[in-house]
Design a protein around this motif. Structure first.
Motif, PDB file in Angstrom:
ATOM      1  N   GLU A  68       0.832  -1.207   0.000  1.00  0.00           N
ATOM      2  CA  GLU A  68       0.000   0.000   0.000  1.00  0.00           C
ATOM      3  C   GLU A  68       0.869   1.259   0.000  1.00  0.00           C
ATOM      4  O   GLU A  68       0.634   2.199  -0.774  1.00  0.00           O
ATOM      5  CB  GLU A  68      -0.911  -0.022   1.222  1.00  0.00           C
ATOM      6  N   ARG A  69       1.895   1.253   0.843  1.00  0.00           N
ATOM      7  CA  ARG A  69       2.794   2.413   0.939  1.00  0.00           C
ATOM      8  C   ARG A  69       3.572   2.596  -0.369  1.00  0.00           C
ATOM      9  O   ARG A  69       3.713   3.715  -0.873  1.00  0.00           O
ATOM     10  CB  ARG A  69       3.744   2.222   2.122  1.00  0.00           C
ATOM     11  N   ALA A  74       2.738   1.543  -3.403  1.00  0.00           N
ATOM     12  CA  ALA A  74       1.851   1.941  -4.494  1.00  0.00           C
ATOM     13  C   ALA A  74       1.477   3.416  -4.391  1.00  0.00           C
ATOM     14  O   ALA A  74       1.430   4.132  -5.396  1.00  0.00           O
ATOM     15  CB  ALA A  74       0.590   1.075  -4.483  1.00  0.00           C
ATOM     16  N   ALA A  75       1.230   3.889  -3.173  1.00  0.00           N
ATOM     17  CA  ALA A  75       0.860   5.294  -2.973  1.00  0.00           C
ATOM     18  C   ALA A  75       1.994   6.229  -3.359  1.00  0.00           C
ATOM     19  O   ALA A  75       1.756   7.388  -3.713  1.00  0.00           O
ATOM     20  CB  ALA A  75       0.442   5.519  -1.526  1.00  0.00           C
ATOM     21  N   ALA A  76       3.239   5.727  -3.285  1.00  0.00           N
ATOM     22  CA  ALA A  76       4.397   6.563  -3.595  1.00  0.00           C
ATOM     23  C   ALA A  76       4.700   6.627  -5.089  1.00  0.00           C
ATOM     24  O   ALA A  76       5.538   7.431  -5.510  1.00  0.00           O
ATOM     25  CB  ALA A  76       5.621   6.049  -2.838  1.00  0.00           C
ATOM     26  N   LEU A  77       4.025   5.804  -5.901  1.00  0.00           N
ATOM     27  CA  LEU A  77       4.277   5.821  -7.348  1.00  0.00           C
ATOM     28  C   LEU A  77       3.798   7.131  -7.959  1.00  0.00           C
ATOM     29  O   LEU A  77       2.742   7.656  -7.590  1.00  0.00           O
ATOM     30  CB  LEU A  77       3.558   4.655  -8.027  1.00  0.00           C
ATOM     31  N   ALA A  78       4.565   7.657  -8.898  1.00  0.00           N
ATOM     32  CA  ALA A  78       4.180   8.893  -9.576  1.00  0.00           C
ATOM     33  C   ALA A  78       2.868   8.690 -10.324  1.00  0.00           C
ATOM     34  O   ALA A  78       2.713   7.713 -11.057  1.00  0.00           O
ATOM     35  CB  ALA A  78       5.278   9.319 -10.551  1.00  0.00           C
ATOM     36  N   GLY A  79       1.933   9.590 -10.107  1.00  0.00           N
ATOM     37  CA  GLY A  79       0.635   9.499 -10.777  1.00  0.00           C
ATOM     38  C   GLY A  79      -0.432   8.817  -9.955  1.00  0.00           C
ATOM     39  O   GLY A  79      -1.606   8.869 -10.309  1.00  0.00           O
ATOM     40  N   VAL A  80      -0.056   8.154  -8.840  1.00  0.00           N
ATOM     41  CA  VAL A  80      -1.034   7.484  -7.983  1.00  0.00           C
ATOM     42  C   VAL A  80      -1.526   8.466  -6.927  1.00  0.00           C
ATOM     43  O   VAL A  80      -0.741   9.077  -6.210  1.00  0.00           O
ATOM     44  CB  VAL A  80      -0.428   6.234  -7.304  1.00  0.00           C
ATOM     45  N   SER A  87      -4.115   7.625  -4.585  1.00  0.00           N
ATOM     46  CA  SER A  87      -4.363   6.896  -3.341  1.00  0.00           C
ATOM     47  C   SER A  87      -4.271   5.403  -3.596  1.00  0.00           C
ATOM     48  O   SER A  87      -4.491   4.936  -4.718  1.00  0.00           O
ATOM     49  CB  SER A  87      -5.740   7.240  -2.755  1.00  0.00           C
ATOM     50  N   ALA A  88      -3.931   4.665  -2.543  1.00  0.00           N
ATOM     51  CA  ALA A  88      -3.843   3.206  -2.617  1.00  0.00           C
ATOM     52  C   ALA A  88      -4.334   2.635  -1.299  1.00  0.00           C
ATOM     53  O   ALA A  88      -3.966   3.136  -0.230  1.00  0.00           O
ATOM     54  CB  ALA A  88      -2.405   2.757  -2.887  1.00  0.00           C
ATOM     55  N   ALA A  89      -5.188   1.627  -1.367  1.00  0.00           N
ATOM     56  CA  ALA A  89      -5.725   1.018  -0.156  1.00  0.00           C
ATOM     57  C   ALA A  89      -5.840  -0.489  -0.355  1.00  0.00           C
ATOM     58  O   ALA A  89      -6.438  -0.938  -1.328  1.00  0.00           O
ATOM     59  CB  ALA A  89      -7.092   1.611   0.182  1.00  0.00           C
ATOM     60  N   VAL A  90      -5.248  -1.241   0.573  1.00  0.00           N
ATOM     61  CA  VAL A  90      -5.329  -2.708   0.542  1.00  0.00           C
ATOM     62  C   VAL A  90      -6.401  -3.156   1.529  1.00  0.00           C
ATOM     63  O   VAL A  90      -6.399  -2.741   2.685  1.00  0.00           O
ATOM     64  CB  VAL A  90      -3.973  -3.348   0.898  1.00  0.00           C
ATOM     65  N   ASP A  91      -7.318  -3.982   1.063  1.00  0.00           N
ATOM     66  CA  ASP A  91      -8.323  -4.614   1.915  1.00  0.00           C
ATOM     67  C   ASP A  91      -7.865  -6.054   2.135  1.00  0.00           C
ATOM     68  O   ASP A  91      -7.988  -6.897   1.249  1.00  0.00           O
ATOM     69  CB  ASP A  91      -9.694  -4.575   1.236  1.00  0.00           C
ATOM     70  N   ARG A  92      -7.301  -6.323   3.302  1.00  0.00           N
ATOM     71  CA  ARG A  92      -6.739  -7.650   3.560  1.00  0.00           C
ATOM     72  C   ARG A  92      -7.813  -8.720   3.624  1.00  0.00           C
ATOM     73  O   ARG A  92      -7.584  -9.867   3.233  1.00  0.00           O
ATOM     74  CB  ARG A  92      -5.944  -7.632   4.855  1.00  0.00           C
ATOM     75  N   GLY A  93      -8.994  -8.382   4.144  1.00  0.00           N
ATOM     76  CA  GLY A  93     -10.067  -9.365   4.260  1.00  0.00           C
ATOM     77  C   GLY A  93     -10.503  -9.898   2.902  1.00  0.00           C
ATOM     78  O   GLY A  93     -10.638 -11.093   2.700  1.00  0.00           O
ATOM     79  N   TRP A  94     -10.710  -8.976   1.944  1.00  0.00           N
ATOM     80  CA  TRP A  94     -11.143  -9.368   0.604  1.00  0.00           C
ATOM     81  C   TRP A  94      -9.971  -9.597  -0.332  1.00  0.00           C
ATOM     82  O   TRP A  94     -10.158  -9.932  -1.503  1.00  0.00           O
ATOM     83  CB  TRP A  94     -12.073  -8.304   0.012  1.00  0.00           C
ATOM     84  N   GLN A  95      -8.745  -9.379   0.151  1.00  0.00           N
ATOM     85  CA  GLN A  95      -7.519  -9.604  -0.634  1.00  0.00           C
ATOM     86  C   GLN A  95      -7.537  -8.771  -1.916  1.00  0.00           C
ATOM     87  O   GLN A  95      -7.372  -9.295  -3.025  1.00  0.00           O
ATOM     88  CB  GLN A  95      -7.341 -11.094  -0.959  1.00  0.00           C
ATOM     89  N   LEU A 142      -6.813   1.377  -6.304  1.00  0.00           N
ATOM     90  CA  LEU A 142      -5.870   2.432  -6.669  1.00  0.00           C
ATOM     91  C   LEU A 142      -6.584   3.527  -7.450  1.00  0.00           C
ATOM     92  O   LEU A 142      -7.294   3.236  -8.422  1.00  0.00           O
ATOM     93  CB  LEU A 142      -4.740   1.858  -7.531  1.00  0.00           C
ATOM     94  N   ARG A 143      -6.394   4.765  -7.014  1.00  0.00           N
ATOM     95  CA  ARG A 143      -6.874   5.922  -7.779  1.00  0.00           C
ATOM     96  C   ARG A 143      -5.639   6.614  -8.345  1.00  0.00           C
ATOM     97  O   ARG A 143      -4.671   6.858  -7.610  1.00  0.00           O
ATOM     98  CB  ARG A 143      -7.684   6.868  -6.897  1.00  0.00           C
ATOM     99  N   HIS A 144      -5.692   6.915  -9.652  1.00  0.00           N
ATOM    100  CA  HIS A 144      -4.506   7.466 -10.304  1.00  0.00           C
ATOM    101  C   HIS A 144      -4.898   8.487 -11.353  1.00  0.00           C
ATOM    102  O   HIS A 144      -6.075   8.572 -11.761  1.00  0.00           O
ATOM    103  CB  HIS A 144      -3.683   6.336 -10.938  1.00  0.00           C
ATOM    104  N   ASP A 145      -3.920   9.250 -11.799  1.00  0.00           N
ATOM    105  CA  ASP A 145      -4.120  10.237 -12.846  1.00  0.00           C
ATOM    106  C   ASP A 145      -3.857   9.540 -14.181  1.00  0.00           C
ATOM    107  O   ASP A 145      -2.710   9.230 -14.503  1.00  0.00           O
ATOM    108  CB  ASP A 145      -3.164  11.412 -12.644  1.00  0.00           C
TER     109      ASP A 145
END
Length: 199
Positions: free
Chosen positions: A39-40, A42-48, A50-58, A62-65
């Motif tokens: 998650e961390r 992915a969030a640091a990638l240029a153009g991203v 937000s990034a959120a991992v849902d561990r329960g649903w695996q 990702l929201r990106h430009d």
């Protein structure tokens, strides 16, 4: 094939639209430390955005430009993060106890073995039937697709078994069979909810 490449090949697209991508992750990437690192990273990638991992649903959302980072580029860069994830060999071998995790976690390794036995799609002559069918078959060899298929089979079976009751009794006297209609509507609601959760 390296361990990282094997894990990357098991990442499945659940839903995508301009600026948004949701992926289903292998269970091995959803341990606490790995999910946080993924998650961390992915969030640091240029153009991203937000990034959120849902561990329960695996899954990872990702929201990106899209003007900066295309969907294919994002998927490749995300796969490139797997090598840098913490080593949790012991955690991978331990059984999952997360109550929110989907059932049937033992099915994916079998599907992976079937997928590995298939010839690569690029080995078939371009335009041939195998070249067209192998990618479709490969994308269908994931747990979500298999569960969707069997859910549909159960629904069709139930409709077929109850068809005479539906047409000759339930439709003619809906109030007298309200409990049957309530059960039907609830089962349809559960099926739609399950399908929407996989997007």
């Amino acid at each position: 094939m390296s361990r990282s490449a094997q894990l990357a090949s098991r990442i499945v697209v659940c839903h995508r639209e301009p600026g948004f991508l949701r992926l289903e992750l292998p269970a091995e990437l959803c341990t606490a430390a790995r999910a946080e690192a993924l998650e961390r990273g992915a969030a640091a990638l240029a153009g991203v955005r937000s990034a959120a991992v849902d561990r329960g649903w695996q899954r990872i959302s990702l929201r990106h430009d899209p003007a900066v980072l295309g969907t294919a580029q994002l998927a490749r860069r995300l796969a490139g993060l797997i090598d840098a994830l913490p080593d949790e060999t012991a955690a991978e071998s331990a059984p999952r106890t997360d109550a929110a995790a989907p059932a049937g976690g033992g099915l994916q390794p079998l599907l992976d073995r079937v997928r590995a036995a298939l010839p690569p799609a690029d080995a078939a002559p371009p335009g041939s039937l195998p070249a067209r069918l192998l990618p479709v078959l490969d994308s269908a060899l994931n747990e979500k697709a298999i569960l969707n298929f069997f859910n549909d089979i159960v629904v069709f079976y139930l409709v077929r078994v109850h068809w005479d009751l539906i047409t000759k009794q339930w439709l003619k006297q809906p109030l007298a069979h309200s409990n049957a209609w309530m059960t039907t509507f609830y089962l349809v609601f559960l099926l739609i909810r399950y399908r929407k959760s996989g997007r």
